[in-house]
Scaffold this active site. Structure first.
Site, PDB file in Angstrom:
ATOM      1  N   HIS A   1       1.028  36.903 -12.961  1.00  0.00           N
ATOM      2  CA  HIS A   1       1.605  35.911 -13.859  1.00  0.00           C
ATOM      3  C   HIS A   1       0.597  34.833 -14.228  1.00  0.00           C
ATOM      4  O   HIS A   1       0.946  33.816 -14.802  1.00  0.00           O
ATOM      5  CB  HIS A   1       2.857  35.307 -13.207  1.00  0.00           C
ATOM      6  CG  HIS A   1       3.936  36.343 -13.023  1.00  0.00           C
ATOM      7  ND1 HIS A   1       5.023  36.461 -13.866  1.00  0.00           N
ATOM      8  CD2 HIS A   1       4.049  37.348 -12.123  1.00  0.00           C
ATOM      9  CE1 HIS A   1       5.766  37.478 -13.472  1.00  0.00           C
ATOM     10  NE2 HIS A   1       5.196  38.040 -12.416  1.00  0.00           N
TER      11      HIS A   1
ATOM     12  N   LYS B   1     -28.330  22.956  -0.336  1.00  0.00           N
ATOM     13  CA  LYS B   1     -28.533  22.130   0.873  1.00  0.00           C
ATOM     14  C   LYS B   1     -29.720  21.197   0.654  1.00  0.00           C
ATOM     15  O   LYS B   1     -29.666  20.021   0.984  1.00  0.00           O
ATOM     16  CB  LYS B   1     -28.832  23.015   2.080  1.00  0.00           C
ATOM     17  CG  LYS B   1     -27.671  23.834   2.552  1.00  0.00           C
ATOM     18  CD  LYS B   1     -28.042  24.558   3.844  1.00  0.00           C
ATOM     19  CE  LYS B   1     -27.096  25.688   4.137  1.00  0.00           C
ATOM     20  NZ  LYS B   1     -27.538  26.590   5.168  1.00  0.00           N
TER      21      LYS B   1
ATOM     22  N   GLU C   1     -22.712  37.409  -0.740  1.00  0.00           N
ATOM     23  CA  GLU C   1     -23.967  36.993  -0.098  1.00  0.00           C
ATOM     24  C   GLU C   1     -24.888  38.185   0.157  1.00  0.00           C
ATOM     25  O   GLU C   1     -26.094  38.030   0.255  1.00  0.00           O
ATOM     26  CB  GLU C   1     -23.683  36.286   1.240  1.00  0.00           C
ATOM     27  CG  GLU C   1     -23.566  34.798   1.093  1.00  0.00           C
ATOM     28  CD  GLU C   1     -23.546  34.043   2.418  1.00  0.00           C
ATOM     29  OE1 GLU C   1     -23.681  34.639   3.499  1.00  0.00           O
ATOM     30  OE2 GLU C   1     -23.375  32.814   2.359  1.00  0.00           O
TER      31      GLU C   1
HETATM   32  O1  PA5 Z   1     -23.380  34.682   6.464  1.00  0.00           O
HETATM   33  C1  PA5 Z   1     -24.018  33.729   6.842  1.00  0.00           C
HETATM   34  O2  PA5 Z   1     -25.043  33.850   7.532  1.00  0.00           O
HETATM   35  C2  PA5 Z   1     -23.581  32.316   6.485  1.00  0.00           C
HETATM   36  O3  PA5 Z   1     -22.390  32.304   5.793  1.00  0.00           O
HETATM   37  C3  PA5 Z   1     -23.390  31.504   7.748  1.00  0.00           C
HETATM   38  O4  PA5 Z   1     -22.417  32.126   8.539  1.00  0.00           O
HETATM   39  C4  PA5 Z   1     -22.965  30.068   7.426  1.00  0.00           C
HETATM   40  O5  PA5 Z   1     -23.878  29.477   6.566  1.00  0.00           O
HETATM   41  C5  PA5 Z   1     -22.838  29.266   8.704  1.00  0.00           C
HETATM   42  O6  PA5 Z   1     -24.053  29.250   9.378  1.00  0.00           O
HETATM   43  P1  PA5 Z   1     -24.147  28.800  10.903  1.00  0.00           P
HETATM   44  O7  PA5 Z   1     -23.332  29.734  11.700  1.00  0.00           O
HETATM   45  O8  PA5 Z   1     -25.606  28.858  11.222  1.00  0.00           O
HETATM   46  O9  PA5 Z   1     -23.609  27.390  10.960  1.00  0.00           O
END
Ligand code: PA5
Length: 448
Positions: free
Chosen positions: A309, A423, A288
């Protein structure tokens, strides 16, 4: 006190190690941008100072809250997704008994929910909570994420049907934005205990905040030691230390050299099944943070020797796009000696008297040499042992190195704009108010 360190010798057949040292000024400039708050995404740097912010008073509050939940629960369900669950899951798995049924502490069993939308998973979770004492830790920074939102709705109703109303607020803790969002509003309306997620701490950098610490404390592990490890690494990863003594600087420089020489995939390798979820946390952190503007190494992981394996053939002889980062654990927490066998039908008596860990170490060494011979560069992160202190070091080390790596790539390592695409389509297909037009267009594309 020892620290984790990085060994670059497995790169020397591919890059002159002097080239990594040549990156010193570039890397130190990025560290300076990070610590002075002058780089990209500088409104999301709160994680840098979490080791200090998680001071004794905050840790006490977290520990007391964990104990209260533990006293009233056989199970504590942690509801969250992405950065709101992977860090605590990684640490809990790394420190827990390999077989859940034989856990070595009296803490409640920590279960996770809200990290998928599987009907079977949810139904089976609700099933096992039938007539059992359970509590919920719901974690969402935004408070509006669909997966945890759905899971929490179901779990909250299950709890409400089983427990008197005035007991509910003792069984639910919410971790969310300090002021805004649906979960904040709900928590205040219902009177739940809450912990805030600071505005300047993004999900995947939040494991050293209450987001990670509360579930880890509930599982019975020492969050003070975890923070001590992180603080130790914080000190080691500033520009006060020489470039070649700063493991995060060396790791970021080596990754950048390999990427600029055509490597596309970084495989995080471990030889301990307890580190499978640590790799999942690492994949989110790097994927990310770096995967944007059509750039970035693809973070993948394997757990050896099991995956030798299955994936071993590709790694040895497939496309030469990979390099490996091996997490090498110095010594096991428990030893097992290999016995002699009089019949020796399995022809394994050459191992009699050796420790199982010695065999694992030779598998690690042999694999390292084989993969280097197969033209796969290998970086090694040496970790003295698997405990809270070194996990704290590893977390902070990987976070800082990730931020430096993002700056070297010239991307903002703290945003994740690409996560919205799925989303929006899901909401359009499900008819969420505001998404009607997009829904019609998508359905036309799908021929519906
Ligand atoms: O790194 C990030 O920001 C995302 O992975 C969020 O943690 C994830 O989408 C969850 O978001 P939230 O804590 O707003 O539910």
């Amino acid at each position: 006190m020892e620290n984790i360190n990085i060994n670059l010798n497995g790169l020397s057949d591919f890059i002159p190690l002097s080239k990594v040292s040549d990156m010193k000024y570039d890397v130190q400039e990025k560290i300076e941008a990070l610590t002075s708050g002058k780089g990209k995404g500088n409104d999301f740097l709160g994680w840098l100072k979490l080791p200090e912010e998680m001071n004794d008073a905050v840790l006490k509050d977290i520990q007391e809250s964990a104990q209260k939940l533990a006293l009233s629960s056989e199970f504590v369900v942690v509801v969250g997704i992405g950065g709101s669950y992977l860090g605590s899951k990684a640490v809990i798995e790394a420190l827990s008994h390999s077989f859940a049924a034989y856990r070595n502490n009296s803490a409640p069993i920590v279960l996770f929910a809200g990290q998928n939308i599987s009907s079977d998973y949810m139904a089976e979770l609700l099933e096992i909570l039938d007539n059992r004492k359970f509590s919920i830790i719901v974690i969402s920074k935004s408070g509006t994420t669909t997966e945890p939102g759905l899971a929490f709705r179901l779990l909250k109703q299950k709890l409400e049907s089983a427990v008197p109303q005035d007991e509910i607020k003792n069984r639910i803790i919410a971790i969310t934005d300090a002021k805004k969002g649906a979960l904040r509003v709900l928590a205040e309306k219902e009177g739940y205990k809450t912990f805030p997620i600071a505005d300047n701490v993004g999900g995947r950098y939040s494991v050293l905040s209450p987001v990670g610490l509360l579930p880890i404390a509930v599982a019975g592990f020492d969050i003070k030691k975890l923070i001590e490890g992180a603080a130790f690494m914080e000190e080691l990863t500033t520009n006060h230390h020489k470039f070649d003594e700063n493991p995060a600087a060396l790791y970021a420089a080596a990754r950048e050299m390999l990427y600029s020489r055509g490597k596309k995939v970084e495989l995080l390798v471990s030889y301990h099944p307890k580190l499978v979820y640590f790799a999942e946390w690492w994949k989110q952190l790097y994927g990310e943070s770096e995967g944007k503007q059509n750039k970035g190494l693809f973070p993948a992981s394997v757990n050896f020797t099991a995956d030798l394996h299955s994936m071993g053939q590709y790694i040895q002889e497939g496309e030469r796009i990979l390099f490996e980062t091996v997490i090498s654990i110095g010594k096991p927490n428990k030893n097992v000696e290999i016995p002699n066998d009089n019949d020796n039908l399995d022809q394994l008596n050459f191992l009699s008297g050796k420790q199982v860990d010695e065999v694992n170490k030779m598998a690690e060494l042999g694999t390292r040499i084989a993969h280097i011979d197969g033209r796969v560069p290998v970086l090694t992160i040496n970790v003295p042992e698997l405990n809270e202190f070194y996990l704290g070091q590893m977390i902070y080390f990987f976070e800082v190195a990730c931020a430096i790596s993002g700056y070297l790539l010239d991307v903002n390592p703290f945003d994740q704009p690409g996560v919205e695409a799925y989303k929006n389509n899901m909401f359009a297909l499900l008819g969420k108010p505001g998404f009607e037009e997009a829904g019609k267009k998508l359905k036309a594309r799908l021929g519906k």
